[in-house]
Design a protein around this motif. Structure first.
Motif, short mmCIF file in Angstrom:
data_model
loop_
_atom_site.label_atom_id
_atom_site.label_comp_id
_atom_site.label_asym_id
_atom_site.label_seq_id
_atom_site.Cartn_x
_atom_site.Cartn_y
_atom_site.Cartn_z
N LYS B 46 16.84 10.84 10.23
CA LYS B 46 17.21 10.96 9.14
C LYS B 46 18.99 9.98 8.81
CE LYS B 46 14.79 12.20 6.19
NZ LYS B 46 14.23 13.53 7.36
N SER B 47 18.93 11.42 7.76
CA SER B 47 20.52 11.59 8.14
C SER B 47 22.03 11.23 9.34
CB SER B 47 20.74 13.12 7.80
OG SER B 47 20.04 13.72 6.78
N THR B 48 21.31 11.68 10.22
CA THR B 48 21.92 11.52 11.44
C THR B 48 21.98 9.64 11.51
OG1 THR B 48 21.35 12.92 12.55
CG2 THR B 48 22.58 11.58 14.18
N PHE B 91 25.35 10.97 -0.22
CA PHE B 91 24.68 12.18 0.73
C PHE B 91 23.77 13.09 0.17
CE2 PHE B 91 28.40 10.67 2.68
CZ PHE B 91 27.68 10.85 3.70
N GLN B 92 23.27 13.32 0.47
CA GLN B 92 22.06 14.71 0.71
C GLN B 92 23.00 15.75 -0.49
OE1 GLN B 92 19.80 15.69 4.09
NE2 GLN B 92 18.43 15.88 3.00
N PHE B 93 22.39 15.82 -1.57
CA PHE B 93 23.03 16.73 -2.18
C PHE B 93 24.90 16.55 -2.83
CE2 PHE B 93 19.58 19.45 -1.00
CZ PHE B 93 19.03 19.73 -2.18
N LEU B 169 21.21 5.56 -0.02
CA LEU B 169 20.95 6.73 -0.42
C LEU B 169 20.32 8.20 0.28
CD1 LEU B 169 19.51 4.98 -3.34
CD2 LEU B 169 21.55 5.75 -3.35
N ASP B 170 20.64 9.22 -0.01
CA ASP B 170 19.95 10.22 1.08
C ASP B 170 19.13 10.79 0.08
OD1 ASP B 170 19.20 11.67 3.10
OD2 ASP B 170 20.85 12.20 3.98
N GLU B 171 18.43 10.88 -0.21
CA GLU B 171 17.59 11.55 -0.95
C GLU B 171 18.67 11.51 -2.43
OE1 GLU B 171 15.45 15.17 0.88
OE2 GLU B 171 15.89 14.88 3.23
N PRO B 172 18.47 11.20 -2.84
CA PRO B 172 19.15 10.85 -4.04
C PRO B 172 18.18 11.61 -5.08
CG PRO B 172 18.22 8.81 -3.43
CD PRO B 172 17.56 9.09 -2.41
MG LIG Z 1 18.65 14.92 6.16
#
Ligand SMILES: [Mg+2]
Ligand SMILES: Nc1ncnc2c1ncn2[C@@H]1O[C@H](COP(=O)(O)OP(=O)(O)OP(=O)(O)O)[C@@H](O)[C@H]1O
Lengths: 265, 287
Positions: B46-48, B91-93, B169-172
């Motif tokens: 997913k993040s990729t 991004f994540q965190f 939004l990556d796991e906001p």
């Molecule tokens: Mg990820």
């Protein structure tokens, strides 16, 4: 972050991989010393063949070793050129003021080049086949006698282990922060020097803050679990000196004898 | 801004022994103005995938079209800087990206990089800080003195201040308390309605997918497993279970009820309201 080969470990199960890290560490240093005894074509040829044999034993593609040379190529060429210009003797091919290219100069330049490449190949072999923590623990084992002289061996080795452990983590972190700042419009490695320097600030500050936080967390976690270094602490990683380690030492001994025999006295 | 992926492959650290393919032949469309959720097990890519949306990563092969901009393996970085303004990624965190002396300056950093004047940027920053419910008195503080949740808000405001048309939004809401989570999700929803943003959300919270998204993309081990509306995706609880995906709470409840008692759900409810409505209807029928 993909280009750094020097200092990276490639897991494997080859003869070289399975050697005791202590013997690998000693033999690598030993080899670097031995290289300085070589002083003619035959002796360099012997060392070259021996190095290639070690590379072969590691089952790692030669390309990785060549990549290891690349970041240092300018340093090597600079040294070689100095050698060529400032060594006197033999037939003179070209002369200009204090500079001259002589037969001895060319030969010496070639030797210096070989010396560099051999040293890089051997140290790359050590880091490609030995996990960083293994190297740290081997260093600790080898430094142990220094305890008699009040050298804080455990502390030094703990510091080295932690530093090595966090290199990949910090590299990942760097990449993440760079991506986040790129998304906010920072262009790394572009524009004028001032601009490039300015671009470093949004990278370094989060990186340092993160590293300090991590150090604090680690210290707390270690204390919470009652860490006390030094005396009486048993080890998770135990070294075993095996037959192949003795065999390797014998091999290096024979190499040295042969080299002493081949070199010009 | 509609987004198309065509046969996209991505390989990390190509031509080294650490080589790892993270995306396999992905073809998909994210419609303009949609609220697209990307779900999948951890490590599914997913993040990729997200990093391809503003050209941080370029496909190893294949092609990505974002509105008119085409990204191929050979696209130059220079051509991508306008894309970075249009596609904002949280991004994540994201609190790891804060660095300025004050909260306000940090939020203004993005717009300044994209050519806003100092004054415009500061004004935008104030506006966005207000939007994410950051109290006025925090604005002149150092971002490092804030709580984790407040830092998250600052980071999100920093992206919103770039006024992107696509918000990624990556796991906001990972690691936030339930109230903070709901609040932040509502902020995104309000923004979408007000400014017609396209939102792309990566999440493990199926309730958020059910409540907000109108388009769902499911990834598994770097491959596209399914895409469709939430109703379609959540219609088959057994299929989801075999792919290690959770159900929204209401759907899980309905599915259990269906197994244990005589309730029959023709359309699986996704939210608590839908569940309640269907239950009332069926209970009414039984008398
Ligand atoms: Mg990820
Ligand atoms: N920088 C990198 N270098 C090498 N491999 C990577 C890198 N980043 C991710 N990967 C690999 O690519 C794969 C997909 O990772 P990705 O981060 O996209 O997963 P994800 O779906 O976002 O997972 P999560 O839900 O845990 O965030 C994983 O197998 C991961 O190990």
């Amino acid at each position: 972050m993909n280009k750094i080969i020097l200092g990276r470990y490639i897991p494997g199960a080859s003869f070289v991989h399975r050697l005791d890290p202590r013997s690998k560490l000693i033999l690598s240093f030993f080899f670097i010393v031995v290289i300085f005894f070589a002083n003619n074509v035959q002796s360099y040829l012997l060392l070259g063949v021996f190095t290639l044999f070690c590379v072969y034993l590691s089952k790692i593609s030669l390309a990785f070793f060549i990549k290891g040379v690349r970041p240092l190529i300018w340093l090597i060429l600079f040294t070689v050129v100095l050698q060529i210009f400032f060594t006197r003797g033999g037939q003179v091919y070209w002369q200009f003021g204090p500079f001259s290219v002589t037969h001895f100069g060319l030969v010496n330049g070639g030797f210096v080049f070989c010396r560099f490449v051999l040293i890089i190949f051997m140290s790359t072999l050590l880091t490609l086949t030995t996990a960083p923590l293994e190297i740290a623990s081997a260093l600790e084992a080898l430094m142990l006698p220094l305890k008699k002289f009040k050298v804080p061996v455990y502390e030094i080795s703990l510091m080295i282990s932690i530093a090595l452990r966090f290199v990949p983590t910090l590299m990942d972190e760097t990449e993440k922060i760079m991506n986040a700042q790129r998304s906010r419009g920072v262009n790394f490695g572009e524009g004028s020097l001032i601009k490039q320097l300015k671009a470093v600030v949004p990278l370094l500050i989060p990186l340092f803050v993160g590293a300090f936080n991590r150090a604090e967390d680690l210290a707390t976690a270690m204390e919470a679990r009652g860490y006390r270094g030094g005396e009486g602490r048993t080890k998770y990683r135990v070294h075993f000196w095996k037959r192949r380690d003795t065999l390797s030492c014998v091999l290096f001994g024979l190499l040295t004898l042969l080299l002493l025999f081949l070199r010009n006295w | 801004m509609s987004i198309h992926f065509k046969n996209v492959n991505y390989i990390y650290q190509q031509a080294t022994p650490f080589e790892q393919q993270a995306l396999f032949d992905i073809s998909l469309t994210i419609p303009s103005g949609s609220y697209t959720a990307i779900i999948g097990h951890t490590g599914s890519g997913k993040s990729t995938l997200l990093q391809h949306l503003n050209g941080l990563l370029k496909p190893t092969s294949g092609q990505i079209t974002i509105e008119k901009q085409i990204i191929t393996p050979t696209t130059k970085n220079k051509a991508l800087s306008s894309l970075r303004k249009q596609v904002g990624i949280v991004f994540q965190f994201p609190e790891a990206q804060l660095f300025e002396e004050t909260v306000l300056k940090d939020i203004a950093f993005g717009p300044k990089n994209f050519g806003s004047s100092e004054q415009e940027a500061t004004q935008l920053a104030r506006q966005m800080a207000h939007l994410v419910n950051l109290p006025e008195e925090l604005l002149e503080k150092s971002p490092f003195e804030l709580s984790g949740g407040q830092m998250r808000r600052v980071a999100i405001a920093g992206i919103l201040a770039m006024e992107p048309q696509v918000l990624v939004l990556d796991e906001p809401t990972a690691g936030l308390d339930p109230r903070g989570r709901a609040e932040i999700m509502e902020i995104f929803q309000a923004l979408r309605i007000k400014q017609h943003l396209t939102i792309i959300l990566v999440t493990h919270q199926m309730d958020d997918v059910a409540r907000y998204a109108n388009h769902v993309i499911v990834l598994e081990k770097g491959r596209l497993l399914a895409s469709g509306t939430p109703t379609e995706i959540f219609s088959d609880p057994d299929w989801l279970r075999t792919h290690h995906l959770a159900l929204p709470q209401a759907t899980r409840f309905a599915s259990a009820l269906q197994k244990k008692s005589g309730f029959e759900f023709s359309k699986m409810p996704l939210t608590e309201e839908e569940l309640a409505n269907q239950l009332v209807q069926q209970l009414g029928k039984r008398g």
